[in-house]
Design a protein around this motif. Structure first.
Motif: not given
Length: 197
Positions: A60, A52, A66, A109, A176, A63
């Protein structure tokens, strides 16, 4: 552009054979068009996507939120990853299909590659909420070329996982995925402009 489920389920992908217990969550047409042999460029585009990091600030922020939430609630503990809580889909690969040595797939990720074959690619991740698969396909566009297609398959872990997926769905669809597709379009064009390797 979001596609109907049939765009994924109606094709003879290997992923159907090794992940029949996963639910199809999303299918998208990708901004990647080319010839029959250009699929490796799509895989490279995903493997080198600046996501991201170069996504818009709202993405961002989502992300970061999360991963912070996951750290606080223990969702991303190594004990819940592929190979720990759940076996890798690599273990389901039929004879003759080998998993790659490289564990690429969206740097930054926890996705790891399950397999790469002509016109098809799959990567997986697992945490306390879900075991998920990112699937790329290279499909004949009915004209003079081929286009990329993305599918996401999920296997929620219990009620908490199902609730989590339902809660994030609006953000995933509205924020997203559009950002991901814009970055992929830019990366695809960059690779298209590079001299053949």
């Amino acid at each position: 552009m979001r596609l109907p489920a049939q765009a994924h389920t109606g094709r003879p992908w290997l992923i159907h054979e090794i992940a029949p217990d996963f639910r199809l969550e999303d299918v998208w047409a990708l901004p990647a068009h080319g010839g029959r042999h250009d699929f490796p460029r799509l895989v490279e585009a995903f493997d080198t996507l600046p996501f991201p990091e170069q996504a818009p600030p709202p993405v961002r922020a989502l992300w970061a939120a999360r991963w912070t939430l996951g750290r606080l609630l223990g969702w991303d503990d190594p004990s819940s990853a592929v190979g720990a809580r759940v076996p890798s889909l690599r273990e389901r690969l039929p004879a003759g299909v080998e998993a790659p040595v490289d564990d690429g797939a969206l740097p930054g990720t926890p996705f790891t590659t399950v397999y790469v074959r002509p016109g098809e690619y799959a990567a997986e991740l697992a945490n306390e909420t879900v075991h998920a698969v990112l699937h790329l396909g290279w499909v004949d566009d009915g004209g003079a070329g081929h286009r990329g297609q993305l599918a996401v398959l999920v296997k929620p872990h219990g009620r908490r996982g199902a609730l989590y997926l339902a809660a994030i769905k609006p953000l995933r669809l509205a924020v997203v995925y559009p950002a991901l597709l814009r970055l992929l379009d830019l990366r695809w064009r960059e690779l298209e402009d590079q001299p053949s390797r």
